[in-house]
Scaffold this active site. Structure first.
Site, PDB file in Angstrom:
ATOM      1  N   ASP A 192      76.081  89.778 -28.493  1.00  0.00           N
ATOM      2  CA  ASP A 192      74.681  89.962 -28.120  1.00  0.00           C
ATOM      3  C   ASP A 192      73.974  91.090 -28.864  1.00  0.00           C
ATOM      4  OD1 ASP A 192      76.108  92.000 -26.940  1.00  0.00           O
ATOM      5  OD2 ASP A 192      75.022  91.948 -25.050  1.00  0.00           O
ATOM      6  N   GLU A 193      74.566  91.590 -29.945  1.00  0.00           N
ATOM      7  CA  GLU A 193      73.883  92.666 -30.667  1.00  0.00           C
ATOM      8  C   GLU A 193      74.244  92.641 -32.153  1.00  0.00           C
ATOM      9  OE1 GLU A 193      75.206  96.722 -29.926  1.00  0.00           O
ATOM     10  OE2 GLU A 193      77.019  95.953 -28.977  1.00  0.00           O
ATOM     11  N   ASP A 235      69.421  94.195 -29.599  1.00  0.00           N
ATOM     12  CA  ASP A 235      70.337  94.050 -28.466  1.00  0.00           C
ATOM     13  C   ASP A 235      69.686  93.158 -27.406  1.00  0.00           C
ATOM     14  OD1 ASP A 235      72.436  94.387 -26.739  1.00  0.00           O
ATOM     15  OD2 ASP A 235      71.905  96.423 -26.140  1.00  0.00           O
TER      16      ASP A 235
END
Length: 403
Positions: A119-120, A17
């Site tokens: 974003d992860e 993350d």
């Protein structure tokens, strides 16, 4: 097929993350300009507009958080908490570009990636982590490598369950690695407030508090029948998560990539073409390996140079015949580099391929291709397949070709 049947024994999963992704990526974009201030080191947010005071907070710096600013609140409210707050508007096109570069970088460590947001992602490292001394060492290599290559930080959660890896990555931030295995749930997860349980929203937590359930451990120890009667299927899922029950696997999506590439920020500026060629050779090996792994042929090769002045330039050229051959990618990359480089110090080098076609599709061959010996081409393909197999089992550095 049911996820339980697909689950491999002793699976090991990372959840990766990006820390405050929008703010970090906006900071990196601005730092490419001389004299820019790092947004991560001042009270700053991403979202809305400072003049109109409209919009909501999408991301915040640590100093902004210290003023009590929270994600999702109106920009006007954030400004009342901090009069000197710096506000930048989001740039979603740039964020998608950074996300794509991150996923391409992570794929070099392990291709079994399930991206769940910009974003992860989850990464199933079951088959590759033993190349390292430990899972923590493997995660450290990834975490530090991302920071060195891109300038932003990530948190990594490690577990044998997807949901536990997700919750582990949400422990102390930023730039941290945490474990939360099934056998650590009672020690690490149960003492936490109920609100920190994944998928437990404010409404569910409020209703559970009325039943005397305050912590994740309280929920885990509550009779499942009581939870199911009051909260239906969602309550059952929360109860399972509280007990570390999750048999889902990392689902790697088939690649529909328009391009495959790699770039590297150099530990020190490159000043000679010989040193640049060495870097390009490593990049060509990675790019061609990923092309073959995806069963692609590349039609175009592009070379990217970022100078020490942060100026970026690029140059591209098409192959006469689409290829995934390492030598072909390397030779064309070197040719493009020679045409592009202006003799200034180089901070970053990259190779990207585009106009990808399936390797099974027929391609138009030139007279030069027809003159090549078929046995020689087949022998070269078999060699590359053997090298790919070795590298997949023992790591990318297991076999290195001479330049």
């Amino acid at each position: 097929m049911d996820d339980r049947m697909q689950k491999r024994p002793e699976q090991r999963i990372f959840h990766i993350d990006v820390n405050s992704a929008y703010l970090s990526w906006s900071a990196i974009r601005m730092l490419s300009e001389p004299g820019a201030v790092d947004l991560r080191e001042i009270p700053a947010i991403v979202g809305g507009n400072q003049q109109t005071r409209h919009g909501i907070v999408l991301a915040k710096s640590i100093l902004a958080k210290s003023y009590g600013i929270v994600t999702g609140e109106p920009v006007a409210a954030a400004l009342r908490k901090c009069k000197t707050l710096t506000i930048v508007s989001p740039d979603h096109d740039y964020y998608r570009k950074m996300s794509q570069q991150l996923m391409e970088y992570l794929a070099d460590f392990c291709p079994e990636i399930e991206q769940v947001s910009v974003d992860e992602c989850f990464m199933d490292v079951t088959s590759v982590w033993k190349r390292y001394q430990s899972l923590e060492e493997a995660a450290l290599r990834i975490k530090d490598g991302v920071h060195a290559a891109f300038g932003f930080t990530v948190n990594i959660g490690i577990s044998d369950k997807k949901v536990l890896a997700k919750m582990a990555s949400d422990f102390e931030k930023p730039n941290r690695i945490h474990t939360l295995y099934s056998w650590e749930v009672e020690q690490k997860l149960w003492p936490l407030p109920l609100e920190q349980l994944y998928m437990c929203g404010k409404s569910s937590a409020c209703q559970m508090h009325k039943l005397g359930i305050e912590t994740i451990g309280d929920l885990a120890r509550t009779d499942l029948k009581i939870i199911s009667v009051n909260f239906k299927s969602h309550g059952k899922r929360l109860w399972e998560y509280a007990n570390g029950i999750d048999d889902t696997c990392v689902h790697t999506q088939p690649s529909k990539a328009k391009g495959i590439g790699n770039s590297t920020t150099l530990p020190k500026d490159v000043l000679t073409c010989e040193d640049a060629y060495r870097v390009l050779h490593r990049l060509a090996a990675k790019v061609s390996s990923r092309l073959r792994a995806g069963h692609f042929l590349a039609g175009v090769v592009c070379i990217e140079i970022k100078y020490a002045t942060f100026q970026s330039v690029s140059h591209q050229q098409a192959f006469q015949t689409p290829s995934a051959d390492e030598d072909a990618v390397f030779q064309l990359a070197c040719q493009l580099f020679d045409e592009l480089w202006n003799k200034q110090a180089i901070r970053l080098l990259g190779i990207r391929t585009s106009k990808l076609t399936d390797e099974t599709q027929p391609v138009q061959m030139t007279i030069f291709d027809l003159e090549r010996d078929c046995k020689e081409r087949k022998k070269q393909q078999q060699l590359e397949q053997a090298v790919d197999a070795i590298c997949k089992k023992y790591g990318q550095d297991a076999v290195k070709r001479g330049i």
